[in-house]
Write a protein that holds these residues in place. Sequence first.
Motif, PDB file in Angstrom:
ATOM      1  N   GLN A   1      -2.611  -3.181  -3.151  1.00 28.23           N
ATOM      2  CA  GLN A   1      -3.227  -4.606  -3.849  1.00 28.23           C
ATOM      3  C   GLN A   1      -2.480  -5.631  -2.906  1.00 28.23           C
ATOM      4  OE1 GLN A   1      -1.201  -5.290  -7.375  1.00 28.23           O
ATOM      5  NE2 GLN A   1      -2.308  -6.690  -7.974  1.00 28.23           N
TER       6      GLN A   1
ATOM      7  N   VAL B   1       3.149   1.127  -6.061  1.00 26.60           N
ATOM      8  CA  VAL B   1       2.417  -0.086  -5.825  1.00 26.60           C
ATOM      9  C   VAL B   1       2.686  -1.134  -6.865  1.00 26.60           C
ATOM     10  CG1 VAL B   1       0.104  -1.347  -5.717  1.00 26.60           C
ATOM     11  CG2 VAL B   1       0.584   0.761  -4.435  1.00 26.60           C
ATOM     12  N   ASN B   2       2.349  -1.039  -8.342  1.00 19.76           N
ATOM     13  CA  ASN B   2       2.847  -1.542  -9.251  1.00 19.76           C
ATOM     14  C   ASN B   2       4.270  -2.163  -9.194  1.00 19.76           C
ATOM     15  OD1 ASN B   2       0.181  -0.902  -9.879  1.00 19.76           O
ATOM     16  ND2 ASN B   2       0.723   0.240 -11.536  1.00 19.76           N
TER      17      ASN B   2
ATOM     18  N   VAL C   1      -3.277   3.684  -2.557  1.00 20.04           N
ATOM     19  CA  VAL C   1      -3.523   2.727  -3.407  1.00 20.04           C
ATOM     20  C   VAL C   1      -2.890   1.286  -2.789  1.00 20.04           C
ATOM     21  CG1 VAL C   1      -3.030   2.018  -5.767  1.00 20.04           C
ATOM     22  CG2 VAL C   1      -3.419   4.557  -5.165  1.00 20.04           C
TER      23      VAL C   1
ATOM     24  N   TRP D   1      -4.011  10.306  -2.052  1.00 17.93           N
ATOM     25  CA  TRP D   1      -4.719   8.934  -2.598  1.00 17.93           C
ATOM     26  C   TRP D   1      -3.905   7.570  -1.918  1.00 17.93           C
ATOM     27  CZ3 TRP D   1      -8.767   9.051  -5.874  1.00 17.93           C
ATOM     28  CH2 TRP D   1      -9.167  10.360  -6.482  1.00 17.93           C
TER      29      TRP D   1
ATOM     30  N   TYR E   1      -7.196  -5.016  -5.768  1.00 18.86           N
ATOM     31  CA  TYR E   1      -6.419  -3.856  -6.017  1.00 18.86           C
ATOM     32  C   TYR E   1      -7.622  -2.553  -5.830  1.00 18.86           C
ATOM     33  CZ  TYR E   1      -3.147  -0.805  -8.599  1.00 18.86           C
ATOM     34  OH  TYR E   1      -2.126   0.101  -8.871  1.00 18.86           O
TER      35      TYR E   1
ATOM     36  N   THR F   1      -7.993   1.922  -4.954  1.00 14.82           N
ATOM     37  CA  THR F   1      -7.552   3.168  -4.842  1.00 14.82           C
ATOM     38  C   THR F   1      -8.864   3.971  -4.133  1.00 14.82           C
ATOM     39  OG1 THR F   1      -6.447   2.814  -7.116  1.00 14.82           O
ATOM     40  CG2 THR F   1      -7.180   5.316  -6.435  1.00 14.82           C
TER      41      THR F   1
ATOM     42  N   LYS G   1      -2.141  10.421  -7.316  1.00 19.41           N
ATOM     43  CA  LYS G   1      -2.618   9.206  -7.519  1.00 19.41           C
ATOM     44  C   LYS G   1      -1.806   8.449  -8.657  1.00 19.41           C
ATOM     45  CE  LYS G   1      -6.617   8.684  -9.983  1.00 19.41           C
ATOM     46  NZ  LYS G   1      -8.016   8.588 -10.136  1.00 19.41           N
ATOM     47  N   ALA G   2      -1.365   8.887  -9.637  1.00 22.60           N
ATOM     48  CA  ALA G   2      -0.526   8.150 -10.590  1.00 22.60           C
ATOM     49  C   ALA G   2       1.056   7.745  -9.728  1.00 22.60           C
ATOM     50  CB  ALA G   2      -0.050   8.918 -11.532  1.00 22.60           C
TER      51      ALA G   2
ATOM     52  N   GLU H   1       0.977  -1.186   0.009  1.00 23.79           N
ATOM     53  CA  GLU H   1       0.225  -0.037  -0.058  1.00 23.79           C
ATOM     54  C   GLU H   1       0.990   1.284   0.016  1.00 23.79           C
ATOM     55  OE1 GLU H   1      -2.507   1.936   3.477  1.00 23.79           O
ATOM     56  OE2 GLU H   1      -3.756   0.487   2.555  1.00 23.79           O
TER      57      GLU H   1
ATOM     58  N   ALA I   1      -0.032   4.689  -7.465  1.00 25.76           N
ATOM     59  CA  ALA I   1      -0.330   3.526  -8.264  1.00 25.76           C
ATOM     60  C   ALA I   1       1.012   2.935  -8.942  1.00 25.76           C
ATOM     61  CB  ALA I   1      -1.129   3.851  -9.411  1.00 25.76           C
ATOM     62  N   SER I   2       2.098   3.864  -9.286  1.00 29.20           N
ATOM     63  CA  SER I   2       3.167   3.617  -9.859  1.00 29.20           C
ATOM     64  C   SER I   2       3.886   2.575  -8.941  1.00 29.20           C
ATOM     65  CB  SER I   2       3.834   4.725 -10.696  1.00 29.20           C
ATOM     66  OG  SER I   2       5.088   4.227 -11.329  1.00 29.20           O
TER      67      SER I   2
END
Length: 256
Positions: free
Chosen positions: A125, A67-68, A123, A121, A92, A94, A60-61, A54, A64-65
């Motif tokens: 998974q 996390v990925n 984020v 944000w 997953y 957000t 936000k991007a 997390e 997420a980046s």
Amino acid sequence: MTPTHKLMLGAALAVASVAAQAQVVQTNGAMVVVPANGEISVPNDQARVTLQVEEQDKDKAAAASRVNQKMKQGIDALKRQDPQASLKSYGYYTYAIYAEPPAVTPQQPRQPAKARQVVGWRVGQYLDMTTQNLAALPKTVSSAQSLLSLNGLQFGLSPAATKKLDAALVDATYKNLEERIGFIAGSMHRAPSDAVLETVDFEGSGNYVAAAPAPMAKAAMMRSDMAAESISVAEPSFEPGESTVSMRLVGKVRFK
């Protein structure tokens, strides 16, 4: 012997005769429903590990980046340590993080409701890993804990182990049925050989017994906080414990 003594003796003999007759209960043709249980405890041979990543960020991007990237690196680390493990990604999410509403004080009365401002944000998974390589499990988990947090751990029996137990479980349950029939025959003053087993229901169906509980592993769930980024994590210690599997059956017995 006086008439009084004769009367007392007669009364005593009558009571004894009634008691003897009360003890003789005819059981020829009697139908008896007998529930039986079998139970076996065996060491667990499989582990299910739940991992999570997390991130929080105003962008936000960016969250997420990260996390990925961490999830990919964590999966790669798990595959290197335990190539035979089964991996499954899920959940997953957000979520927006909103600013706290202003405090209400006598000097600052409540203001008209406004749309809350998004200040960041969150984020994340989840990842499930199922493995039978319990000897390497501490090292495998540790290899990913600098990237992913250990969110849950459950030990249990693999499908193959459960299938191998089937014959032993049937045998243990049927032996329990035979023992109970023997006890019942003794209580009825009958020989076990007088009992004829007419029906055996290995599902334990009908209204004879309560539903069997699901097998429960004796190892408890485990949780941990989020792991810090780029910090080497010492290997955790795990005890797989054992699981208890059970079976119920119902037999219908008729006495000759």
